[in-house]
Motif scaffolding. Structure first.
Motif, PDB file in Angstrom:
ATOM      1  N   UNK A  64       0.835  -1.217  -0.004  1.00 42.72           N
ATOM      2  CA  UNK A  64      -0.035  -0.020   0.021  1.00 42.72           C
ATOM      3  C   UNK A  64       0.994   1.279   0.074  1.00 42.72           C
ATOM      4  N   UNK A  65       1.900   1.117   0.750  1.00 41.71           N
ATOM      5  CA  UNK A  65       2.568   2.679   0.935  1.00 41.71           C
ATOM      6  C   UNK A  65       3.541   2.764  -0.470  1.00 41.71           C
ATOM      7  N   UNK A  66       4.084   1.484  -1.033  1.00 44.98           N
ATOM      8  CA  UNK A  66       4.687   1.511  -2.191  1.00 44.98           C
ATOM      9  C   UNK A  66       3.592   2.140  -3.374  1.00 44.98           C
ATOM     10  N   UNK A  67       2.504   2.107  -3.259  1.00 42.02           N
ATOM     11  CA  UNK A  67       1.614   2.326  -4.220  1.00 42.02           C
ATOM     12  C   UNK A  67       1.018   3.971  -3.945  1.00 42.02           C
ATOM     13  N   UNK A  99       9.754  -7.401  -7.633  1.00 37.07           N
ATOM     14  CA  UNK A  99      10.645  -6.487  -6.482  1.00 37.07           C
ATOM     15  C   UNK A  99       9.638  -5.512  -6.599  1.00 37.07           C
ATOM     16  N   UNK A 100       9.912  -4.928  -5.143  1.00 40.65           N
ATOM     17  CA  UNK A 100       8.796  -3.732  -4.884  1.00 40.65           C
ATOM     18  C   UNK A 100       9.248  -2.518  -5.776  1.00 40.65           C
ATOM     19  N   UNK A 101      10.343  -2.143  -6.331  1.00 37.70           N
ATOM     20  CA  UNK A 101      10.726  -1.154  -7.158  1.00 37.70           C
ATOM     21  C   UNK A 101       9.669  -1.143  -8.381  1.00 37.70           C
ATOM     22  N   UNK A 102       9.876  -2.538  -8.869  1.00 38.02           N
ATOM     23  CA  UNK A 102       9.036  -2.742 -10.296  1.00 38.02           C
ATOM     24  C   UNK A 102       7.582  -2.597  -9.884  1.00 38.02           C
ATOM     25  N   UNK A 103       7.127  -3.081  -8.913  1.00 37.80           N
ATOM     26  CA  UNK A 103       5.807  -3.220  -8.446  1.00 37.80           C
ATOM     27  C   UNK A 103       5.422  -1.650  -8.417  1.00 37.80           C
ATOM     28  N   UNK A 107       2.363  -0.136 -10.704  1.00 36.61           N
ATOM     29  CA  UNK A 107       1.012   0.343 -10.095  1.00 36.61           C
ATOM     30  C   UNK A 107       0.958   1.956 -10.358  1.00 36.61           C
ATOM     31  N   UNK A 108       1.963   2.500 -10.372  1.00 40.24           N
ATOM     32  CA  UNK A 108       1.815   4.233 -10.719  1.00 40.24           C
ATOM     33  C   UNK A 108       1.555   4.283 -12.066  1.00 40.24           C
ATOM     34  N   UNK A 109       2.069   3.410 -12.989  1.00 39.62           N
ATOM     35  CA  UNK A 109       1.566   3.371 -14.667  1.00 39.62           C
ATOM     36  C   UNK A 109       0.215   3.076 -14.706  1.00 39.62           C
TER      37      UNK A 109
END
Length: 293
Positions: A64-67, A99-103, A107-109
């Protein structure tokens, strides 16, 4: 709700301390049971160890925080008590296959493309339908912002003015054939916001469409605002059973999120919650002349 009080209290404590250091040795004093009893009961009822559950929930919150934030991956890793970014990346990839960076980038895209289309209406939710006394007063959507595990949850909420007598349910059904003669445990995680009354429900019908086993948590309904918690129903799938129907019921106003639905076969040692059972009726009629208070 056949997560026992022990397991319910453990889950509640974990949910309130996901960003804190959680030591298994502290559970006996916080929950009030021995460490051995806690570990055994939690594993038996959830299918996961306490450590596995904590890890799963922390990864869900991290996603959730990554997104939704720009916090660094290292900051998020340390926030949820991973010893390094590498350890966090390995654990995250096991669950989300990225991996979290690609995730985050993916998700941002998607967010940029879809913009305000984060919520999907019930017509587009595979397998699920919206029903009830007044389904037009409610909405069933997929929520990508609030979830227990994974990346999404089902959200049922009232829109406009509704009263306590009006209700709606997210629901689906399937054939009972594969479960005949078995005791079935239906469980899910629910989170609520200002609900008047809600709960999970399970109904088993015969070929004529008559309900022969049923429980809608009416005697243990959820009210108000609650964090994610686990709820379950246990019913017998009798030989004459033809179909199984289940979902989440919302009476009156409010919002309820649902996630992690599952069905498990259990032994007869697990008591049924069937509300149609004759065992729940009194042995004799009473107050026939209305003279008793």
């Amino acid at each position: 709700m056949y997560y026992s009080e022990v397991t319910q209290r453990v889950i509640s404590y974990i949910e309130s301390n996901l960003t804190e250091e959680i030591q298994l040795d502290t559970f006996p004093s916080v929950i009030g049971y021995s460490k051995y009893h806690l570990l055994r009961i939690f594993k038996q009822e959830t299918g996961k160890s306490i450590g596995e559950y904590i890890r799963q929930r922390r990864l869900a919150m991290a996603s959730t925080l990554l997104f939704h934030t720009d916090e660094s991956i290292l900051t998020i890793a340390f926030l949820f008590h991973f010893q390094s970014q590498e350890a966090f990346t390995r654990a995250f990839k096991e669950v989300y296959a990225l991996p979290p960076g690609r995730y985050r980038k993916l998700m941002k895209a998607v967010q940029m493309i879809e913009e305000d289309e984060k919520l999907t209406t019930s017509k587009q939710i595979k397998g699920w339908g919206l029903s009830g006394s007044n389904p037009e007063l409610y909405e069933l959507v997929v929520d990508s912002n609030v979830f227990h595990t994974g990346t999404k949850s089902g959200l049922l909420y009232s829109k406009g003015v509704v009263n306590k007598q009006q209700f709606a349910t997210m629901m689906q059904g399937f054939q009972a054939h594969d479960y005949k003669g078995k005791r079935l445990k239906f469980s899910c995680f629910l989170k609520t916001e200002k609900v008047e009354k809600c709960g999970a429900w399970l109904r088993i019908d015969n070929a004529s469409g008559d309900a022969i086993q049923f429980d809608n948590m009416d005697n243990r309904s959820i009210q108000g605002t609650t964090d994610w918690n686990h709820y379950s129903i246990v019913l017998d799938v009798l030989e004459e059973s033809a179909s199984i129907h289940f979902g989440v019921l919302l009476n009156g106003k409010g919002k309820v999120w649902a996630d992690g639905f599952r069905f498990d076969e259990v032994t007869e040692k697990i008591p049924t919650t069937n509300m149609l059972s004759v065992e729940q009726l009194p042995k004799q009629p009473n107050n026939l002349d209305f003279s008793q208070d």
